[in-house]
Design a protein around this motif. Structure first.
Motif, PDB file in Angstrom:
ATOM      1  N   ARG A  57       0.907  -1.300   0.068  1.00  8.28           N
ATOM      2  CA  ARG A  57       0.100  -0.046  -0.002  1.00  8.28           C
ATOM      3  C   ARG A  57       0.881   1.153   0.093  1.00  8.28           C
ATOM      4  O   ARG A  57       1.751   1.606   1.000  1.00  8.28           O
ATOM      5  CB  ARG A  57      -0.934  -0.107   1.027  1.00  8.28           C
ATOM      6  CG  ARG A  57      -1.993  -1.117   1.265  1.00  8.28           C
ATOM      7  CD  ARG A  57      -2.810  -1.244   2.172  1.00  8.28           C
ATOM      8  NE  ARG A  57      -3.521   0.176   2.477  1.00  8.28           N
ATOM      9  CZ  ARG A  57      -3.940   0.374   3.610  1.00  8.28           C
ATOM     10  NH1 ARG A  57      -4.109  -0.594   4.691  1.00  8.28           N
ATOM     11  NH2 ARG A  57      -4.773   1.531   3.656  1.00  8.28           N
ATOM     12  N   ILE A  58       0.895   1.829  -0.960  1.00  3.04           N
ATOM     13  CA  ILE A  58       1.623   3.217  -1.198  1.00  3.04           C
ATOM     14  C   ILE A  58       0.982   4.313  -1.041  1.00  3.04           C
ATOM     15  O   ILE A  58      -0.077   4.608  -1.505  1.00  3.04           O
ATOM     16  CB  ILE A  58       2.310   3.311  -2.384  1.00  3.04           C
ATOM     17  CG1 ILE A  58       2.988   1.920  -2.873  1.00  3.04           C
ATOM     18  CG2 ILE A  58       3.145   4.494  -2.717  1.00  3.04           C
ATOM     19  CD1 ILE A  58       3.512   1.784  -4.449  1.00  3.04           C
ATOM     20  N   ASP A  59       1.235   5.218  -0.183  1.00  2.88           N
ATOM     21  CA  ASP A  59       0.916   6.497   0.002  1.00  2.88           C
ATOM     22  C   ASP A  59       1.352   7.447  -1.160  1.00  2.88           C
ATOM     23  O   ASP A  59       2.385   8.224  -0.653  1.00  2.88           O
ATOM     24  CB  ASP A  59       1.295   7.108   1.535  1.00  2.88           C
ATOM     25  CG  ASP A  59       0.379   8.376   2.007  1.00  2.88           C
ATOM     26  OD1 ASP A  59      -0.183   9.044   1.080  1.00  2.88           O
ATOM     27  OD2 ASP A  59       0.555   8.739   3.071  1.00  2.88           O
ATOM     28  N   TRP A  60       0.580   7.639  -2.036  1.00  2.38           N
ATOM     29  CA  TRP A  60       1.050   8.403  -3.169  1.00  2.38           C
ATOM     30  C   TRP A  60       1.154  10.048  -2.526  1.00  2.38           C
ATOM     31  O   TRP A  60       2.015  10.896  -3.201  1.00  2.38           O
ATOM     32  CB  TRP A  60       0.120   8.312  -4.415  1.00  2.38           C
ATOM     33  CG  TRP A  60       0.019   7.055  -4.952  1.00  2.38           C
ATOM     34  CD1 TRP A  60      -0.841   6.115  -4.544  1.00  2.38           C
ATOM     35  CD2 TRP A  60       1.182   6.285  -5.651  1.00  2.38           C
ATOM     36  NE1 TRP A  60      -0.411   4.857  -5.306  1.00  2.38           N
ATOM     37  CE2 TRP A  60       0.660   5.034  -5.703  1.00  2.38           C
ATOM     38  CE3 TRP A  60       2.517   6.698  -6.132  1.00  2.38           C
ATOM     39  CZ2 TRP A  60       1.483   4.190  -6.529  1.00  2.38           C
ATOM     40  CZ3 TRP A  60       3.251   5.829  -6.807  1.00  2.38           C
ATOM     41  CH2 TRP A  60       2.756   4.857  -6.923  1.00  2.38           C
ATOM     42  N   ALA A  62       2.246  11.114   0.153  1.00  4.91           N
ATOM     43  CA  ALA A  62       3.647  11.284   0.718  1.00  4.91           C
ATOM     44  C   ALA A  62       4.704  11.322  -0.258  1.00  4.91           C
ATOM     45  O   ALA A  62       5.852  12.022   0.268  1.00  4.91           O
ATOM     46  CB  ALA A  62       3.702  10.006   1.653  1.00  4.91           C
ATOM     47  N   MET A  63       4.362  10.693  -1.228  1.00  4.57           N
ATOM     48  CA  MET A  63       5.338  10.930  -2.511  1.00  4.57           C
ATOM     49  C   MET A  63       5.265  12.343  -3.230  1.00  4.57           C
ATOM     50  O   MET A  63       6.251  12.549  -4.173  1.00  4.57           O
ATOM     51  CB  MET A  63       5.507   9.991  -3.495  1.00  4.57           C
ATOM     52  CG  MET A  63       5.652   8.675  -2.824  1.00  4.57           C
ATOM     53  SD  MET A  63       5.625   7.079  -3.784  1.00  4.57           S
ATOM     54  CE  MET A  63       6.673   7.420  -5.155  1.00  4.57           C
ATOM     55  N   GLY A  64       4.169  13.154  -2.841  1.00  6.41           N
ATOM     56  CA  GLY A  64       3.993  14.196  -3.492  1.00  6.41           C
ATOM     57  C   GLY A  64       3.101  14.254  -4.704  1.00  6.41           C
ATOM     58  O   GLY A  64       3.102  15.218  -5.584  1.00  6.41           O
ATOM     59  N   TRP A  65       2.344  13.238  -4.892  1.00  6.48           N
ATOM     60  CA  TRP A  65       1.736  12.907  -6.171  1.00  6.48           C
ATOM     61  C   TRP A  65       0.090  13.119  -5.810  1.00  6.48           C
ATOM     62  O   TRP A  65      -0.282  12.680  -4.656  1.00  6.48           O
ATOM     63  CB  TRP A  65       1.719  11.540  -6.491  1.00  6.48           C
ATOM     64  CG  TRP A  65       2.930  11.073  -7.246  1.00  6.48           C
ATOM     65  CD1 TRP A  65       4.345  11.847  -6.759  1.00  6.48           C
ATOM     66  CD2 TRP A  65       3.138  10.010  -7.932  1.00  6.48           C
ATOM     67  NE1 TRP A  65       5.269  11.051  -7.496  1.00  6.48           N
ATOM     68  CE2 TRP A  65       4.742   9.999  -8.312  1.00  6.48           C
ATOM     69  CE3 TRP A  65       2.517   9.224  -8.624  1.00  6.48           C
ATOM     70  CZ2 TRP A  65       5.270   9.208  -9.256  1.00  6.48           C
ATOM     71  CZ3 TRP A  65       2.983   8.211  -9.319  1.00  6.48           C
ATOM     72  CH2 TRP A  65       4.573   8.376  -9.692  1.00  6.48           C
ATOM     73  N   ALA A  66      -0.608  13.709  -6.497  1.00  7.00           N
ATOM     74  CA  ALA A  66      -2.156  13.854  -6.287  1.00  7.00           C
ATOM     75  C   ALA A  66      -2.754  12.852  -7.084  1.00  7.00           C
ATOM     76  O   ALA A  66      -2.357  12.655  -8.239  1.00  7.00           O
ATOM     77  CB  ALA A  66      -2.538  15.278  -7.012  1.00  7.00           C
ATOM     78  N   VAL A  67      -3.722  12.222  -6.196  1.00  4.53           N
ATOM     79  CA  VAL A  67      -4.327  11.101  -6.923  1.00  4.53           C
ATOM     80  C   VAL A  67      -5.808  11.267  -6.583  1.00  4.53           C
ATOM     81  O   VAL A  67      -6.381  11.649  -5.763  1.00  4.53           O
ATOM     82  CB  VAL A  67      -3.860   9.762  -6.167  1.00  4.53           C
ATOM     83  CG1 VAL A  67      -4.652   8.576  -6.663  1.00  4.53           C
ATOM     84  CG2 VAL A  67      -2.364   9.464  -6.207  1.00  4.53           C
ATOM     85  N   GLU A  68      -6.304  11.065  -8.093  1.00  2.00           N
ATOM     86  CA  GLU A  68      -7.883  11.226  -7.973  1.00  2.00           C
ATOM     87  C   GLU A  68      -8.588   9.800  -9.062  1.00  2.00           C
ATOM     88  O   GLU A  68      -7.889   9.656  -9.783  1.00  2.00           O
ATOM     89  CB  GLU A  68      -8.352  12.401  -8.889  1.00  2.00           C
ATOM     90  CG  GLU A  68     -10.060  12.741  -8.782  1.00  2.00           C
ATOM     91  CD  GLU A  68     -10.007  13.978  -9.608  1.00  2.00           C
ATOM     92  OE1 GLU A  68     -11.140  13.912 -10.198  1.00  2.00           O
ATOM     93  OE2 GLU A  68      -9.410  14.944  -9.178  1.00  2.00           O
ATOM     94  N   VAL A  69      -9.473   9.259  -8.122  1.00  3.52           N
ATOM     95  CA  VAL A  69      -9.996   8.176  -8.759  1.00  3.52           C
ATOM     96  C   VAL A  69     -11.523   8.313  -8.951  1.00  3.52           C
ATOM     97  O   VAL A  69     -12.226   8.757  -8.129  1.00  3.52           O
ATOM     98  CB  VAL A  69      -9.821   6.903  -7.817  1.00  3.52           C
ATOM     99  CG1 VAL A  69     -10.305   5.473  -8.415  1.00  3.52           C
ATOM    100  CG2 VAL A  69      -8.283   6.557  -7.582  1.00  3.52           C
ATOM    101  N   SER A  70     -11.869   7.742 -10.065  1.00  2.76           N
ATOM    102  CA  SER A  70     -13.217   7.722 -10.459  1.00  2.76           C
ATOM    103  C   SER A  70     -13.750   6.285 -10.958  1.00  2.76           C
ATOM    104  O   SER A  70     -13.124   5.850 -11.808  1.00  2.76           O
ATOM    105  CB  SER A  70     -13.665   8.788 -11.630  1.00  2.76           C
ATOM    106  OG  SER A  70     -14.863   8.812 -12.043  1.00  2.76           O
TER     107      SER A  70
END
Length: 75
Positions: A57-60, A62-70
């Motif tokens: 399980r990666i905390d994106w 925390a890596m500076g990535w914005a994640v949006e899921v639809s």
């Protein structure tokens, strides 16, 4: 055909769920079995399809990535 688990298998699964990243020797000790027995039982559970794999399980964020899921489901 279903997998017939016993008390030891269930102890192994509980320990694996509690700390999946734990070394095999630590899992075996907590489950009350030898490391060799742990590996044999885990292999039997893999072959039966009980254990499907290990996930990361990666905390994106925390890596500076914005994640949006639809998601869209149709039943």
């Amino acid at each position: 055909m279903s997998f017939m688990s016993d008390t030891i298998d269930r102890r192994i699964l509980r320990q694996l769920l509690a700390e999946p990243e734990a070394p095999a020797a630590a899992l075996a000790e907590r489950a009350g079995v030898t490391p060799a027995s742990l590996w044999r039982r885990m292999e039997r559970m893999r072959e039966a399809g009980v254990l499907k794999g290990v996930q990361a399980r990666i905390d994106w964020r925390a890596m500076g990535w914005a994640v949006e899921v639809s998601l869209r489901f149709t039943l």
